[in-house]
Design a protein around this motif. Sequence first.
Motif, PDB file in Angstrom:
ATOM      1  N   LYS A  15      -7.371  -6.055   7.141  1.00  0.00           N
ATOM      2  CA  LYS A  15      -7.972  -7.390   7.045  1.00  0.00           C
ATOM      3  C   LYS A  15      -8.252  -7.795   5.601  1.00  0.00           C
ATOM      4  CE  LYS A  15     -11.041  -5.998  10.173  1.00  0.00           C
ATOM      5  NZ  LYS A  15     -12.233  -5.932  11.018  1.00  0.00           N
ATOM      6  N   ALA A  16      -7.801  -6.983   4.637  1.00  0.00           N
ATOM      7  CA  ALA A  16      -8.016  -7.225   3.211  1.00  0.00           C
ATOM      8  C   ALA A  16      -9.500  -7.276   2.855  1.00  0.00           C
ATOM      9  CB  ALA A  16      -7.303  -8.505   2.759  1.00  0.00           C
ATOM     10  N   ASN A  17     -10.298  -6.439   3.532  1.00  0.00           N
ATOM     11  CA  ASN A  17     -11.747  -6.435   3.328  1.00  0.00           C
ATOM     12  C   ASN A  17     -12.244  -5.359   2.378  1.00  0.00           C
ATOM     13  OD1 ASN A  17     -12.351  -8.568   4.903  1.00  0.00           O
ATOM     14  ND2 ASN A  17     -12.990  -7.395   6.700  1.00  0.00           N
ATOM     15  N   THR A  18     -11.348  -4.531   1.857  1.00  0.00           N
ATOM     16  CA  THR A  18     -11.789  -3.461   0.964  1.00  0.00           C
ATOM     17  C   THR A  18     -10.806  -3.306  -0.183  1.00  0.00           C
ATOM     18  OG1 THR A  18     -12.153  -1.083   0.761  1.00  0.00           O
ATOM     19  CG2 THR A  18     -10.684  -1.769   2.524  1.00  0.00           C
ATOM     20  N   ARG A  19     -11.317  -2.886  -1.332  1.00  0.00           N
ATOM     21  CA  ARG A  19     -10.454  -2.697  -2.504  1.00  0.00           C
ATOM     22  C   ARG A  19      -9.830  -1.300  -2.521  1.00  0.00           C
ATOM     23  NH1 ARG A  19     -10.661  -6.759  -5.815  1.00  0.00           N
ATOM     24  NH2 ARG A  19      -9.540  -5.624  -7.436  1.00  0.00           N
ATOM     25  N   GLN A  20     -10.346  -0.429  -1.639  1.00  0.00           N
ATOM     26  CA  GLN A  20      -9.843   0.943  -1.606  1.00  0.00           C
ATOM     27  C   GLN A  20      -8.519   1.021  -0.841  1.00  0.00           C
ATOM     28  OE1 GLN A  20     -13.358   3.188  -0.353  1.00  0.00           O
ATOM     29  NE2 GLN A  20     -12.062   5.009  -0.533  1.00  0.00           N
ATOM     30  N   THR A  21      -7.573   1.796  -1.374  1.00  0.00           N
ATOM     31  CA  THR A  21      -6.285   1.962  -0.681  1.00  0.00           C
ATOM     32  C   THR A  21      -6.365   3.144   0.290  1.00  0.00           C
ATOM     33  OG1 THR A  21      -5.149   1.223  -2.671  1.00  0.00           O
ATOM     34  CG2 THR A  21      -3.803   2.334  -1.021  1.00  0.00           C
ATOM     35  N   PRO A  22      -6.262   2.867   1.588  1.00  0.00           N
ATOM     36  CA  PRO A  22      -6.252   4.005   2.520  1.00  0.00           C
ATOM     37  C   PRO A  22      -4.902   4.714   2.477  1.00  0.00           C
ATOM     38  CG  PRO A  22      -6.318   1.901   3.702  1.00  0.00           C
ATOM     39  CD  PRO A  22      -6.105   1.588   2.270  1.00  0.00           C
ATOM     40  N   VAL A  23      -4.882   5.954   2.940  1.00  0.00           N
ATOM     41  CA  VAL A  23      -3.640   6.724   2.932  1.00  0.00           C
ATOM     42  C   VAL A  23      -3.540   7.555   4.212  1.00  0.00           C
ATOM     43  CG1 VAL A  23      -4.744   8.555   1.539  1.00  0.00           C
ATOM     44  CG2 VAL A  23      -2.252   8.442   1.645  1.00  0.00           C
ATOM     45  N   TRP A  24      -2.344   7.591   4.786  1.00  0.00           N
ATOM     46  CA  TRP A  24      -1.999   8.565   5.831  1.00  0.00           C
ATOM     47  C   TRP A  24      -0.499   8.750   5.745  1.00  0.00           C
ATOM     48  CZ3 TRP A  24       0.839   7.601  10.519  1.00  0.00           C
ATOM     49  CH2 TRP A  24       1.147   6.262  10.762  1.00  0.00           C
ATOM     50  N   MET A  25       0.043   9.672   6.506  1.00  0.00           N
ATOM     51  CA  MET A  25       1.479   9.930   6.417  1.00  0.00           C
ATOM     52  C   MET A  25       2.108   9.915   7.800  1.00  0.00           C
ATOM     53  SD  MET A  25       1.166  13.073   3.770  1.00  0.00           S
ATOM     54  CE  MET A  25      -0.223  13.634   4.713  1.00  0.00           C
ATOM     55  N   THR A 278       1.354 -12.638   2.533  1.00  0.00           N
ATOM     56  CA  THR A 278       0.122 -11.869   2.317  1.00  0.00           C
ATOM     57  C   THR A 278      -0.688 -11.677   3.607  1.00  0.00           C
ATOM     58  OG1 THR A 278      -0.935 -13.914   1.655  1.00  0.00           O
ATOM     59  CG2 THR A 278      -0.194 -12.456  -0.121  1.00  0.00           C
ATOM     60  N   GLY A 279      -0.401 -12.468   4.618  1.00  0.00           N
ATOM     61  CA  GLY A 279      -1.097 -12.313   5.901  1.00  0.00           C
ATOM     62  C   GLY A 279      -0.710 -11.040   6.646  1.00  0.00           C
ATOM     63  N   ILE A 280       0.382 -10.412   6.232  1.00  0.00           N
ATOM     64  CA  ILE A 280       0.812  -9.168   6.883  1.00  0.00           C
ATOM     65  C   ILE A 280       0.535  -8.012   5.925  1.00  0.00           C
ATOM     66  CG2 ILE A 280       2.802  -7.874   7.806  1.00  0.00           C
ATOM     67  CD1 ILE A 280       4.061 -10.501   8.656  1.00  0.00           C
ATOM     68  N   ALA A 281      -0.182  -6.986   6.390  1.00  0.00           N
ATOM     69  CA  ALA A 281      -0.432  -5.801   5.560  1.00  0.00           C
ATOM     70  C   ALA A 281       0.869  -5.010   5.415  1.00  0.00           C
ATOM     71  CB  ALA A 281      -1.514  -4.938   6.201  1.00  0.00           C
ATOM     72  N   VAL A 282       0.999  -4.306   4.272  1.00  0.00           N
ATOM     73  CA  VAL A 282       2.234  -3.560   4.005  1.00  0.00           C
ATOM     74  C   VAL A 282       1.900  -2.082   3.828  1.00  0.00           C
ATOM     75  CG1 VAL A 282       4.199  -3.302   2.453  1.00  0.00           C
ATOM     76  CG2 VAL A 282       3.294  -5.574   2.945  1.00  0.00           C
ATOM     77  N   GLN A 311      -2.223  -6.048  -6.890  1.00  0.00           N
ATOM     78  CA  GLN A 311      -2.720  -7.385  -6.544  1.00  0.00           C
ATOM     79  C   GLN A 311      -2.806  -7.610  -5.038  1.00  0.00           C
ATOM     80  OE1 GLN A 311      -3.917  -9.204  -9.010  1.00  0.00           O
ATOM     81  NE2 GLN A 311      -3.202  -7.513 -10.326  1.00  0.00           N
ATOM     82  N   ARG A 312      -2.317  -6.657  -4.300  1.00  0.00           N
ATOM     83  CA  ARG A 312      -2.233  -6.837  -2.847  1.00  0.00           C
ATOM     84  C   ARG A 312      -3.449  -6.199  -2.185  1.00  0.00           C
ATOM     85  NH1 ARG A 312       2.262  -9.325   0.066  1.00  0.00           N
ATOM     86  NH2 ARG A 312       1.920  -8.803   2.229  1.00  0.00           N
ATOM     87  N   LYS A 313      -4.239  -6.982  -1.500  1.00  0.00           N
ATOM     88  CA  LYS A 313      -5.494  -6.460  -0.940  1.00  0.00           C
ATOM     89  C   LYS A 313      -5.288  -5.729   0.381  1.00  0.00           C
ATOM     90  CE  LYS A 313      -8.312  -8.377  -4.000  1.00  0.00           C
ATOM     91  NZ  LYS A 313      -7.326  -9.091  -4.816  1.00  0.00           N
TER      92      LYS A 313
END
Length: 342
Positions: A15-25, A278-282, A311-313
Amino acid sequence: MIDTKKQKLLLERIKANTRQTPVWMMRQAGRYLPEYLELKKNHSFLELCKSPELAREISLQPLRRFDVDAVICFSDILVIPEAMGMELDFQPAPIFKSPLKDYTDFSRLEFDNIKERVSHILDTLRLLKKDLEDTDKALIGFSGAPYTLFSYMLEKKGYKQFEAPRIFAWQNPGKFTEIMFKLAEIVTEYLLAQHEAGADLLQIFDTWAGTLSNTEYEQFLLPSMRQITNTLREKNIPVAIYVNGCSHLLDKLILTNPHVLSVDWRLELSEYLKQIPTGIAVQGNLDPTVLFGTVESVRQKTLSIISQAAQRKNHILNLGHGILPKTPIENVEAFVQIAKTS
Ligand code: CP3
Protein backbone atom coordinates in the motif's frame (compact mmCIF):
# COMPACT_ATOMS: atom_id res chain seq x y z
CA MET A 1 -4.17 3.71 18.73
CA ILE A 2 -2.82 1.33 16.10
CA ASP A 3 -0.31 -1.22 17.36
CA THR A 4 2.28 -0.79 14.63
CA LYS A 5 4.32 -3.78 15.81
CA LYS A 6 1.69 -6.17 14.58
CA GLN A 7 1.32 -4.60 11.16
CA LYS A 8 2.69 -6.77 8.39
CA LEU A 9 5.54 -4.91 6.70
CA LEU A 10 4.87 -6.63 3.37
CA LEU A 11 1.21 -5.59 3.35
CA GLU A 12 2.08 -2.02 4.34
CA ARG A 13 4.60 -1.86 1.52
CA ILE A 14 2.05 -3.04 -1.04
CA LYS A 15 0.00 0.00 0.00
CA ALA A 16 3.12 2.24 -0.14
CA ASN A 17 2.73 2.94 3.59
CA THR A 18 6.31 2.29 4.69
CA ARG A 19 9.76 3.38 3.56
CA GLN A 20 11.28 0.04 4.54
CA THR A 21 11.86 -2.52 1.77
CA PRO A 22 10.51 -5.92 2.77
CA VAL A 23 12.29 -9.03 1.51
CA TRP A 24 11.39 -12.69 0.95
CA MET A 25 12.42 -15.25 -1.63
CA MET A 26 10.31 -17.31 -3.99
CA ARG A 27 10.71 -21.01 -3.12
CA GLN A 28 12.47 -20.03 0.12
CA ALA A 29 11.14 -23.13 1.95
CA GLY A 30 12.69 -26.44 0.97
CA ARG A 31 15.10 -27.22 -1.84
CA TYR A 32 18.40 -25.78 -0.55
CA LEU A 33 18.11 -25.79 3.26
CA PRO A 34 20.07 -28.58 5.02
CA GLU A 35 17.35 -28.94 7.66
CA TYR A 36 14.78 -29.52 4.86
CA LEU A 37 17.02 -32.06 3.12
CA GLU A 38 17.36 -33.84 6.47
CA LEU A 39 13.56 -34.15 6.77
CA LYS A 40 13.41 -35.39 3.17
CA LYS A 41 15.49 -38.43 4.17
CA ASN A 42 12.59 -39.80 6.21
CA HIS A 43 9.54 -38.55 4.33
CA SER A 44 8.36 -38.37 0.75
CA PHE A 45 7.64 -34.96 -0.74
CA LEU A 46 3.88 -35.57 -0.75
CA GLU A 47 4.01 -36.78 2.86
CA LEU A 48 5.66 -33.48 3.78
CA CYS A 49 3.02 -31.50 1.88
CA LYS A 50 0.17 -33.47 3.44
CA SER A 51 1.29 -33.35 7.08
CA PRO A 52 0.34 -29.93 8.47
CA GLU A 53 2.87 -30.14 11.33
CA LEU A 54 5.76 -31.01 9.01
CA ALA A 55 4.70 -28.48 6.35
CA ARG A 56 4.47 -25.85 9.09
CA GLU A 57 7.98 -26.71 10.28
CA ILE A 58 9.42 -26.44 6.73
CA SER A 59 7.60 -23.15 6.11
CA LEU A 60 9.16 -21.69 9.26
CA GLN A 61 12.70 -22.96 8.59
CA PRO A 62 13.78 -19.96 6.45
CA LEU A 63 12.54 -17.58 9.14
CA ARG A 64 14.75 -19.23 11.76
CA ARG A 65 17.81 -18.49 9.64
CA PHE A 66 17.00 -15.25 7.83
CA ASP A 67 15.13 -12.07 8.73
CA VAL A 68 12.66 -12.46 5.85
CA ASP A 69 9.39 -10.53 6.04
CA ALA A 70 7.14 -13.34 4.87
CA VAL A 71 6.58 -17.04 5.29
CA ILE A 72 5.30 -18.98 2.27
CA CYS A 73 3.26 -22.06 3.03
CA PHE A 74 5.13 -25.23 2.11
CA SER A 75 3.18 -27.07 -0.57
CA ASP A 76 3.34 -27.24 -4.37
CA ILE A 77 1.35 -25.99 -7.35
CA LEU A 78 0.84 -29.61 -8.46
CA VAL A 79 -1.39 -30.46 -5.47
CA ILE A 80 -4.41 -29.02 -7.31
CA PRO A 81 -4.27 -31.39 -10.31
CA GLU A 82 -3.56 -34.11 -7.75
CA ALA A 83 -6.71 -33.14 -5.86
CA MET A 84 -8.56 -33.31 -9.21
CA GLY A 85 -7.61 -36.98 -9.45
CA MET A 86 -4.25 -36.96 -11.29
CA GLU A 87 -1.78 -39.22 -9.54
CA LEU A 88 1.74 -37.88 -9.02
CA ASP A 89 4.88 -39.89 -9.59
CA PHE A 90 8.42 -38.91 -8.59
CA GLN A 91 11.42 -39.64 -10.80
CA PRO A 92 12.70 -37.78 -8.73
CA ALA A 93 10.96 -34.58 -9.95
CA PRO A 94 7.15 -34.78 -9.78
CA ILE A 95 5.33 -35.85 -12.93
CA PHE A 96 1.77 -37.07 -13.48
CA LYS A 97 1.40 -40.85 -13.97
CA SER A 98 -1.33 -40.48 -16.62
CA PRO A 99 -1.09 -37.05 -18.22
CA LEU A 100 -4.10 -35.70 -20.12
CA LYS A 101 -4.23 -36.47 -23.84
CA ASP A 102 -7.36 -34.60 -24.82
CA TYR A 103 -10.43 -32.71 -23.67
CA THR A 104 -12.25 -35.94 -22.76
CA ASP A 105 -9.50 -36.76 -20.25
CA PHE A 106 -9.88 -33.27 -18.76
CA SER A 107 -13.66 -33.55 -18.53
CA ARG A 108 -13.32 -36.78 -16.51
CA LEU A 109 -11.42 -35.03 -13.69
CA GLU A 110 -12.95 -34.19 -10.32
CA PHE A 111 -14.09 -30.55 -10.08
CA ASP A 112 -16.15 -30.63 -6.90
CA ASN A 113 -15.07 -30.50 -3.27
CA ILE A 114 -11.54 -29.35 -4.10
CA LYS A 115 -11.41 -27.45 -0.80
CA GLU A 116 -12.05 -30.65 1.15
CA ARG A 117 -9.39 -32.49 -0.84
CA VAL A 118 -6.72 -29.93 0.08
CA SER A 119 -7.89 -29.45 3.66
CA HIS A 120 -4.38 -30.38 4.92
CA ILE A 121 -2.98 -27.24 3.24
CA LEU A 122 -5.64 -25.10 4.85
CA ASP A 123 -4.74 -26.70 8.19
CA THR A 124 -1.06 -25.79 7.64
CA LEU A 125 -2.07 -22.19 6.96
CA ARG A 126 -4.15 -22.07 10.15
CA LEU A 127 -1.16 -23.26 12.18
CA LEU A 128 1.13 -20.70 10.53
CA LYS A 129 -1.39 -17.93 11.02
CA LYS A 130 -1.19 -18.53 14.78
CA ASP A 131 2.63 -18.70 14.70
CA LEU A 132 2.83 -15.31 12.99
CA GLU A 133 -0.01 -13.63 14.87
CA ASP A 134 2.06 -11.29 17.01
CA THR A 135 4.79 -10.61 14.47
CA ASP A 136 5.25 -8.25 11.53
CA LYS A 137 5.76 -11.24 9.19
CA ALA A 138 3.16 -11.88 6.50
CA LEU A 139 1.81 -15.28 5.51
CA ILE A 140 1.78 -16.10 1.80
CA GLY A 141 -0.48 -18.65 0.15
CA PHE A 142 -0.20 -19.57 -3.53
CA SER A 143 -1.52 -21.45 -6.51
CA GLY A 144 -0.37 -22.25 -10.00
CA ALA A 145 -2.18 -20.25 -12.69
CA PRO A 146 -4.55 -22.13 -15.04
CA TYR A 147 -2.06 -22.14 -17.94
CA THR A 148 0.92 -23.33 -15.89
CA LEU A 149 -1.19 -26.03 -14.22
CA PHE A 150 -2.48 -27.20 -17.61
CA SER A 151 1.13 -27.27 -18.93
CA TYR A 152 2.02 -29.86 -16.29
CA MET A 153 -1.24 -31.79 -16.71
CA LEU A 154 -0.80 -32.44 -20.45
CA GLU A 155 0.88 -35.31 -22.19
CA LYS A 156 4.44 -34.24 -22.93
CA LYS A 157 5.78 -37.27 -24.78
CA GLY A 158 7.14 -36.22 -28.15
CA TYR A 159 7.36 -32.56 -27.20
CA LYS A 160 10.35 -30.83 -25.73
CA GLN A 161 9.49 -28.03 -23.34
CA PHE A 162 5.82 -27.22 -22.88
CA GLU A 163 4.82 -26.84 -26.53
CA ALA A 164 1.87 -29.10 -25.72
CA PRO A 165 -0.48 -26.47 -24.23
CA ARG A 166 0.16 -24.09 -27.14
CA ILE A 167 -0.47 -26.86 -29.68
CA PHE A 168 -3.66 -27.73 -27.78
CA ALA A 169 -4.76 -24.08 -27.91
CA TRP A 170 -4.35 -23.89 -31.70
CA GLN A 171 -6.00 -27.26 -32.29
CA ASN A 172 -8.96 -26.62 -29.97
CA PRO A 173 -9.22 -22.87 -29.21
CA GLY A 174 -12.77 -23.17 -27.86
CA LYS A 175 -12.00 -26.10 -25.58
CA PHE A 176 -8.74 -24.49 -24.45
CA THR A 177 -10.60 -21.35 -23.35
CA GLU A 178 -13.20 -23.47 -21.60
CA ILE A 179 -10.42 -25.29 -19.70
CA MET A 180 -8.72 -22.02 -18.70
CA PHE A 181 -11.99 -20.70 -17.25
CA LYS A 182 -12.75 -23.97 -15.46
CA LEU A 183 -9.27 -24.01 -13.90
CA ALA A 184 -9.64 -20.31 -13.05
CA GLU A 185 -12.78 -21.18 -11.10
CA ILE A 186 -10.93 -23.85 -9.14
CA VAL A 187 -7.87 -21.64 -8.55
CA THR A 188 -10.15 -18.85 -7.27
CA GLU A 189 -11.95 -21.20 -4.90
CA TYR A 190 -8.59 -22.51 -3.66
CA LEU A 191 -7.13 -19.02 -3.14
CA LEU A 192 -10.24 -17.79 -1.31
CA ALA A 193 -10.03 -20.80 1.00
CA GLN A 194 -6.35 -20.01 1.69
CA HIS A 195 -7.28 -16.44 2.54
CA GLU A 196 -9.99 -17.64 4.91
CA ALA A 197 -7.43 -19.96 6.54
CA GLY A 198 -5.10 -17.02 7.19
CA ALA A 199 -3.00 -16.18 4.11
CA ASP A 200 -2.32 -12.42 3.94
CA LEU A 201 -1.10 -12.37 0.33
CA LEU A 202 -1.84 -14.84 -2.45
CA GLN A 203 0.71 -15.37 -5.18
CA ILE A 204 -0.25 -16.92 -8.51
CA PHE A 205 2.67 -18.65 -10.21
CA ASP A 206 2.30 -18.53 -14.00
CA THR A 207 5.81 -19.81 -14.61
CA TRP A 208 5.22 -20.90 -18.24
CA ALA A 209 3.04 -18.04 -19.51
CA GLY A 210 6.21 -16.35 -20.79
CA THR A 211 6.35 -18.94 -23.60
CA LEU A 212 3.32 -17.24 -25.20
CA SER A 213 3.57 -14.20 -27.43
CA ASN A 214 2.07 -10.95 -26.20
CA THR A 215 -0.90 -11.34 -28.57
CA GLU A 216 -1.53 -14.95 -27.56
CA TYR A 217 -1.36 -14.05 -23.88
CA GLU A 218 -4.10 -11.50 -24.45
CA GLN A 219 -6.20 -13.88 -26.50
CA PHE A 220 -5.81 -17.09 -24.51
CA LEU A 221 -4.91 -16.21 -20.89
CA LEU A 222 -5.86 -12.64 -20.00
CA PRO A 223 -9.66 -13.23 -19.73
CA SER A 224 -9.37 -16.15 -17.28
CA MET A 225 -6.60 -14.44 -15.27
CA ARG A 226 -8.80 -11.35 -14.96
CA GLN A 227 -11.61 -13.52 -13.67
CA ILE A 228 -9.36 -14.63 -10.78
CA THR A 229 -7.94 -11.20 -9.92
CA ASN A 230 -11.31 -9.44 -10.21
CA THR A 231 -12.85 -11.78 -7.65
CA LEU A 232 -9.95 -11.28 -5.23
CA ARG A 233 -9.90 -7.50 -5.80
CA GLU A 234 -13.62 -7.23 -5.08
CA LYS A 235 -12.92 -8.81 -1.70
CA ASN A 236 -9.84 -6.64 -1.08
CA ILE A 237 -7.55 -9.66 -0.92
CA PRO A 238 -3.97 -8.81 -2.01
CA VAL A 239 -2.80 -10.85 -4.98
CA ALA A 240 0.59 -11.12 -6.69
CA ILE A 241 1.24 -12.53 -10.16
CA TYR A 242 4.55 -14.06 -11.22
CA VAL A 243 5.51 -14.96 -14.79
CA ASN A 244 8.97 -16.19 -15.71
CA GLY A 245 10.04 -14.46 -18.93
CA CYS A 246 7.57 -11.62 -18.41
CA SER A 247 9.27 -8.65 -20.08
CA HIS A 248 7.38 -8.93 -23.40
CA LEU A 249 4.05 -9.37 -21.61
CA LEU A 250 4.12 -6.39 -19.23
CA ASP A 251 1.34 -4.36 -20.84
CA LYS A 252 -0.99 -7.39 -20.67
CA LEU A 253 0.09 -8.42 -17.15
CA ILE A 254 -0.77 -4.90 -16.01
CA LEU A 255 -4.27 -5.48 -17.41
CA THR A 256 -4.70 -8.48 -15.08
CA ASN A 257 -4.71 -5.77 -12.39
CA PRO A 258 -2.93 -7.52 -9.51
CA HIS A 259 -1.79 -5.71 -6.36
CA VAL A 260 1.77 -6.95 -6.98
CA LEU A 261 3.66 -7.91 -10.15
CA SER A 262 6.59 -10.22 -9.47
CA VAL A 263 9.14 -9.69 -12.25
CA ASP A 264 12.08 -11.75 -13.53
CA TRP A 265 15.67 -10.55 -14.04
CA ARG A 266 15.75 -10.23 -17.83
CA LEU A 267 15.40 -6.44 -17.62
CA GLU A 268 16.96 -4.09 -15.09
CA LEU A 269 14.42 -3.29 -12.37
CA SER A 270 14.43 0.38 -13.45
CA GLU A 271 13.12 -0.68 -16.88
CA TYR A 272 10.27 -2.61 -15.30
CA LEU A 273 9.47 0.29 -12.98
CA LYS A 274 9.17 2.68 -15.93
CA GLN A 275 6.49 0.50 -17.47
CA ILE A 276 4.49 -0.61 -14.41
CA PRO A 277 2.07 2.02 -13.06
CA THR A 278 2.79 3.16 -9.50
CA GLY A 279 -0.55 1.73 -8.34
CA ILE A 280 0.88 -1.78 -8.74
CA ALA A 281 3.62 -2.91 -6.32
CA VAL A 282 6.68 -4.50 -7.94
CA GLN A 283 8.49 -7.52 -6.56
CA GLY A 284 11.94 -8.71 -7.65
CA ASN A 285 14.32 -9.14 -9.31
CA LEU A 286 17.73 -10.67 -8.51
CA ASP A 287 18.72 -13.49 -10.87
CA PRO A 288 18.85 -16.51 -8.49
CA THR A 289 22.17 -17.59 -10.06
CA VAL A 290 23.79 -14.42 -8.66
CA LEU A 291 23.54 -16.14 -5.26
CA PHE A 292 26.21 -18.58 -6.47
CA GLY A 293 28.80 -15.78 -6.81
CA THR A 294 30.72 -14.05 -4.05
CA VAL A 295 29.12 -12.27 -1.10
CA GLU A 296 30.50 -9.06 -2.61
CA SER A 297 28.78 -9.60 -5.97
CA VAL A 298 25.52 -10.44 -4.17
CA ARG A 299 25.89 -7.19 -2.22
CA GLN A 300 26.55 -5.09 -5.30
CA LYS A 301 23.73 -6.54 -7.39
CA THR A 302 21.22 -6.31 -4.53
CA LEU A 303 22.19 -2.74 -3.66
CA SER A 304 21.80 -1.84 -7.32
CA ILE A 305 18.23 -3.25 -7.32
CA ILE A 306 17.35 -1.35 -4.14
CA SER A 307 18.78 1.90 -5.47
CA GLN A 308 16.95 1.52 -8.80
CA ALA A 309 13.74 1.35 -6.75
CA ALA A 310 14.67 4.21 -4.41
CA GLN A 311 11.81 6.40 -5.65
CA ARG A 312 9.30 3.59 -5.63
CA LYS A 313 7.35 3.32 -2.39
CA ASN A 314 6.02 -0.13 -3.15
CA HIS A 315 9.01 -2.23 -4.17
CA ILE A 316 9.46 -5.62 -2.47
CA LEU A 317 12.90 -7.21 -2.70
CA ASN A 318 12.82 -10.75 -4.06
CA LEU A 319 14.48 -13.00 -6.63
CA GLY A 320 13.51 -13.08 -10.31
CA HIS A 321 12.64 -16.80 -10.01
CA GLY A 322 12.73 -19.43 -7.26
CA ILE A 323 15.88 -19.93 -5.22
CA LEU A 324 17.88 -22.84 -6.67
CA PRO A 325 18.93 -26.09 -4.98
CA LYS A 326 22.51 -25.91 -3.58
CA THR A 327 22.45 -22.11 -3.20
CA PRO A 328 25.16 -21.14 -0.65
CA ILE A 329 23.47 -20.18 2.61
CA GLU A 330 25.89 -17.32 3.39
CA ASN A 331 24.88 -15.58 0.17
CA VAL A 332 21.19 -15.93 1.00
CA GLU A 333 21.96 -14.39 4.35
CA ALA A 334 23.80 -11.50 2.68
CA PHE A 335 20.89 -10.90 0.29
CA VAL A 336 18.34 -10.66 3.10
CA GLN A 337 20.61 -8.56 5.34
CA ILE A 338 21.14 -5.93 2.66
CA ALA A 339 17.42 -5.18 2.58
CA LYS A 340 17.48 -4.78 6.35
CA THR A 341 20.47 -2.47 6.51
CA SER A 342 20.13 -0.30 3.42
O1 CP3 B 1 9.38 -22.13 -0.61
C1 CP3 B 1 8.41 -22.39 -1.28
O2 CP3 B 1 7.96 -21.56 -2.05
C2 CP3 B 1 7.82 -23.75 -1.04
C3 CP3 B 1 6.59 -24.05 -1.72
C4 CP3 B 1 6.70 -24.32 -3.21
C5 CP3 B 1 7.19 -25.53 -3.81
N1 CP3 B 1 6.92 -25.45 -5.14
C6 CP3 B 1 7.85 -26.64 -3.10
C7 CP3 B 1 8.58 -27.67 -3.87
C8 CP3 B 1 6.22 -23.49 -4.23
C9 CP3 B 1 5.67 -22.07 -4.15
C10 CP3 B 1 6.34 -24.23 -5.44
C11 CP3 B 1 5.89 -23.70 -6.74
C12 CP3 B 1 6.11 -24.46 -7.95
N2 CP3 B 1 6.15 -25.82 -8.12
C13 CP3 B 1 6.23 -23.86 -9.23
C14 CP3 B 1 6.13 -22.37 -9.53
C15 CP3 B 1 7.34 -21.60 -9.17
C16 CP3 B 1 8.54 -21.87 -10.00
O3 CP3 B 1 9.59 -22.17 -9.38
O4 CP3 B 1 8.50 -21.70 -11.21
C17 CP3 B 1 6.41 -24.89 -10.16
C18 CP3 B 1 6.59 -24.72 -11.64
C19 CP3 B 1 6.35 -26.14 -9.44
C20 CP3 B 1 6.40 -27.53 -10.00
C21 CP3 B 1 7.48 -28.34 -9.41
N3 CP3 B 1 7.49 -28.79 -8.10
C22 CP3 B 1 8.65 -28.80 -10.05
C23 CP3 B 1 9.01 -28.51 -11.48
C24 CP3 B 1 9.39 -29.52 -9.09
C25 CP3 B 1 10.70 -30.25 -9.30
C26 CP3 B 1 11.85 -29.30 -9.31
C27 CP3 B 1 12.09 -28.59 -7.97
O5 CP3 B 1 11.55 -27.53 -7.76
O6 CP3 B 1 12.84 -29.09 -7.13
C28 CP3 B 1 8.66 -29.47 -7.87
C29 CP3 B 1 9.05 -30.09 -6.59
C30 CP3 B 1 9.12 -29.21 -5.40
N4 CP3 B 1 8.20 -28.27 -5.03
C31 CP3 B 1 10.14 -29.24 -4.42
C32 CP3 B 1 9.81 -28.29 -3.47
C33 CP3 B 1 10.56 -27.98 -2.20
C34 CP3 B 1 11.33 -30.20 -4.42
C35 CP3 B 1 10.89 -31.52 -3.93
C36 CP3 B 1 12.02 -32.26 -3.30
O7 CP3 B 1 12.54 -31.76 -2.30
O8 CP3 B 1 12.33 -33.34 -3.80
